[in-house]
Design a protein around this motif. Structure first.
Motif, PDB file in Angstrom:
ATOM      1  N   GLU A   2      20.430  53.254  36.042  1.00  0.00           N
ATOM      2  CA  GLU A   2      19.507  53.222  37.169  1.00  0.00           C
ATOM      3  C   GLU A   2      18.240  52.462  36.775  1.00  0.00           C
ATOM      4  OE1 GLU A   2      16.856  56.205  40.052  1.00  0.00           O
ATOM      5  OE2 GLU A   2      18.298  57.033  38.610  1.00  0.00           O
ATOM      6  N   ILE A   3      17.887  51.480  37.577  1.00  0.00           N
ATOM      7  CA  ILE A   3      16.657  50.721  37.345  1.00  0.00           C
ATOM      8  C   ILE A   3      15.477  51.534  37.867  1.00  0.00           C
ATOM      9  CG2 ILE A   3      15.419  48.588  37.869  1.00  0.00           C
ATOM     10  CD1 ILE A   3      18.195  47.293  38.356  1.00  0.00           C
ATOM     11  N   ILE A   4      14.466  51.697  37.037  1.00  0.00           N
ATOM     12  CA  ILE A   4      13.285  52.464  37.430  1.00  0.00           C
ATOM     13  C   ILE A   4      12.033  51.623  37.219  1.00  0.00           C
ATOM     14  CG2 ILE A   4      14.376  54.672  36.884  1.00  0.00           C
ATOM     15  CD1 ILE A   4      12.727  54.722  34.273  1.00  0.00           C
ATOM     16  N   SER A   5      10.911  52.096  37.714  1.00  0.00           N
ATOM     17  CA  SER A   5       9.651  51.387  37.490  1.00  0.00           C
ATOM     18  C   SER A   5       9.105  51.754  36.114  1.00  0.00           C
ATOM     19  CB  SER A   5       8.629  51.750  38.575  1.00  0.00           C
ATOM     20  OG  SER A   5       8.311  53.132  38.512  1.00  0.00           O
ATOM     21  N   GLY A   6       8.257  50.896  35.589  1.00  0.00           N
ATOM     22  CA  GLY A   6       7.609  51.201  34.321  1.00  0.00           C
ATOM     23  C   GLY A   6       7.959  50.225  33.229  1.00  0.00           C
ATOM     24  N   GLY A   7       7.516  50.555  32.028  1.00  0.00           N
ATOM     25  CA  GLY A   7       7.716  49.688  30.876  1.00  0.00           C
ATOM     26  C   GLY A   7       7.784  50.512  29.613  1.00  0.00           C
ATOM     27  N   VAL A   8       6.870  50.281  28.677  1.00  0.00           N
ATOM     28  CA  VAL A   8       6.958  50.915  27.360  1.00  0.00           C
ATOM     29  C   VAL A   8       6.641  52.397  27.364  1.00  0.00           C
ATOM     30  CG1 VAL A   8       6.577  48.798  26.042  1.00  0.00           C
ATOM     31  CG2 VAL A   8       4.602  50.164  26.808  1.00  0.00           C
ATOM     32  N   THR A   9       6.061  52.926  28.435  1.00  0.00           N
ATOM     33  CA  THR A   9       5.789  54.365  28.494  1.00  0.00           C
ATOM     34  C   THR A   9       6.826  55.112  29.325  1.00  0.00           C
ATOM     35  OG1 THR A   9       4.307  54.043  30.383  1.00  0.00           O
ATOM     36  CG2 THR A   9       3.298  54.087  28.187  1.00  0.00           C
ATOM     37  N   ALA A  10       7.867  54.431  29.760  1.00  0.00           N
ATOM     38  CA  ALA A  10       8.878  55.085  30.600  1.00  0.00           C
ATOM     39  C   ALA A  10       9.671  56.123  29.819  1.00  0.00           C
ATOM     40  CB  ALA A  10       9.812  54.039  31.206  1.00  0.00           C
ATOM     41  N   ALA A  11       9.977  55.856  28.561  1.00  0.00           N
ATOM     42  CA  ALA A  11      10.756  56.780  27.740  1.00  0.00           C
ATOM     43  C   ALA A  11       9.890  57.942  27.268  1.00  0.00           C
ATOM     44  CB  ALA A  11      11.346  56.040  26.540  1.00  0.00           C
ATOM     45  N   LYS A  12      10.526  59.090  27.020  1.00  0.00           N
ATOM     46  CA  LYS A  12       9.805  60.286  26.586  1.00  0.00           C
ATOM     47  C   LYS A  12       9.042  60.043  25.284  1.00  0.00           C
ATOM     48  CE  LYS A  12      13.046  63.644  28.567  1.00  0.00           C
ATOM     49  NZ  LYS A  12      14.036  64.699  28.258  1.00  0.00           N
ATOM     50  N   GLY A  13       7.821  60.559  25.246  1.00  0.00           N
ATOM     51  CA  GLY A  13       7.056  60.562  24.005  1.00  0.00           C
ATOM     52  C   GLY A  13       6.287  59.301  23.703  1.00  0.00           C
ATOM     53  N   PHE A  14       6.332  58.294  24.571  1.00  0.00           N
ATOM     54  CA  PHE A  14       5.619  57.047  24.290  1.00  0.00           C
ATOM     55  C   PHE A  14       4.343  56.954  25.108  1.00  0.00           C
ATOM     56  CE2 PHE A  14       9.806  55.873  22.705  1.00  0.00           C
ATOM     57  CZ  PHE A  14       9.476  55.195  21.548  1.00  0.00           C
TER      58      PHE A  14
END
Length: 407
Positions: A2-14
């Motif tokens: 699934e394509i979502i909005s965001g970038g380097v902070t999209a993943a948990k813990g970043f």
């Protein structure tokens, strides 16, 4: 996926941040931070240029010898390339400052720079910027966007992408950002790319996935044929998604490689389409080539041809330039057998067959070539291999931008 909005902070813990440090530019963000709340497995690919910037040398050492990475400090405006011993020492000082501010080891800090070659970093401004970044880092999508904006040089837009996949019943996220507009002809084994993910995966497989995927994504773009001294693409994986660690090339590994491929290809195309002065993304797909190697060589020959790029800018169906580029690529083929097509949104127009032009409408061809994304399809009729390369048109503004880049 699934394509979502965001970038380097999209993943948990970043977390991320962007700040104004006045490294070269005034009244704009020019330093960025990517930070993981826990240590990460790190993988990287770097420029093949013999002249390597100090940050490239620093990062190669971190990726290959450090037990983990946890932060990336990036500056724009000055590349810290061709700066000798002092340039490398400034990398170390930057990492030391970040280590102190973030409470992590010095060898867990990656650094990256982009901008003018040959100038020394104003290290006091850099360390002040690191302090601002550490104090301002956030987990939000907005923070990721600020970081993506802070690494721009001649880029006209920031470049981000993010997707989610399901592994072991949990959601895994992969996000990324990059910069690059000029001196773009990656050959990694001035672009900078950073991918973050919360997947649990072995360091060896993370590196293998990145090294393989870059061949069909970032290494298949070109703006001007110049391979930067600073080319860097890094992936950080912190494992916070909670999946069972991927330690073999199983179904979960290939789910991850598909997600990584989407991020890499999306960011690569954004760079090609935002080439300095560009008005169009220029894609060439070669099909039915004798080998994958041939298909790559042929497709890149077309998107790297200055004359073809100029024709795309002029919306001129000068297909002879495409044939010419294919012919000098070094791949042997029979020009009497291949076929050429222009493609638009929902249109495909054949322009060449059986060694000569077909009867086509110049007006319709011009309309297709006037779209923001121009595609050329080349059917070699020699095998079953294919490859796609991406570039941009060549405009007056490219010369203007690069004629006074240092000033």
């Amino acid at each position: 996926m699934e394509i979502i909005s965001g970038g380097v902070t999209a993943a948990k813990g970043f977390e991320a941040a962007g700040a104004e440090a006045n490294v070269k530019y005034k009244n704009r963000k020019d330093m960025a931070l990517i930070y993981s709340q826990i240590p990460c497995k790190a993988a990287g690919v770097f420029t093949s240029n013999v002249v390597k910037a100090a940050p490239v040398l620093w990062d190669k050492n971190v990726v290959t010898t450090s037990p983990y990475a946890q932060a990336v400090i990036i500056n724009s405006g000055i590349a810290n390339a061709c700066t000798g011993v002092k340039g490398y020492e400034y990398c170390k000082q930057t990492a030391q400052c970040a280590a102190k501010e973030l409470g992590i080891p010095e060898d867990a800090v990656l650094v990256a720079s982009t901008g003018v070659i040959g100038k020394q970093l104003p290290i006091d401004k850099i360390t002040d910027g690191v302090c601002k970044l550490a104090q301002g880092k956030e987990r939000s999508e907005c923070a990721g966007t600020m970081a993506a904006e802070a690494i721009m040089t001649t880029d006209t837009v920031s470049k981000q992408a993010a997707v989610t996949i399901e592994i072991d019943g949990v959601t895994v996220t992969v996000g990324g950002m990059c910069k690059g507009s000029g001196m773009i002809h990656p050959d990694m084994c001035t672009m900078l790319g950073f991918v973050t993910t919360d997947i649990a995966i072995s360091k060896e497989l993370l590196q293998e996935a990145l090294s393989e995927d870059v061949q069909d994504t970032f290494n298949m773009i070109s703006v001007d044929g110049d391979t930067s001294t600073n080319d860097t693409l890094v992936v950080l994986a912190n494992g916070m998604a909670g999946n069972r660690e991927i330690v073999s090339k199983d179904e979960n590994y290939y789910k991850f490689t598909q997600a990584l491929h989407y991020i890499d290809e999306t960011l690569a195309k954004k760079m090609a389409g935002d080439g300095e002065g560009a008005t169009a993304l220029f894609e060439t797909k070669v099909i039915r080539a004798a080998s994958k190697k041939d298909a790559k060589i042929l497709s890149k020959a077309v998107i790297c041809s200055s004359l073809t790029k100029a024709a795309i800018f002029g919306h001129d169906a000068n297909w002879g330039r495409i044939l010419c580029a294919l012919g000098y690529s070094g791949v042997n083929f029979d020009p009497e057998k291949i076929e050429l097509f222009f493609e638009g949104d929902d249109k495909r127009m054949q322009i060449y067959k059986d060694g000569a032009a077909v009867d086509y409408s110049e007006e319709e061809a011009t309309a297709i070539l006037s779209e923001p994304e121009v595609r050329v399809l080349v059917d070699m009729k020699m095998g079953d291999a294919e490859a796609t390369a991406w570039g941009c048109d060549l405009t007056y503004d490219y010369v203007k931008i690069n004629a006074d880049y240092r000033s």
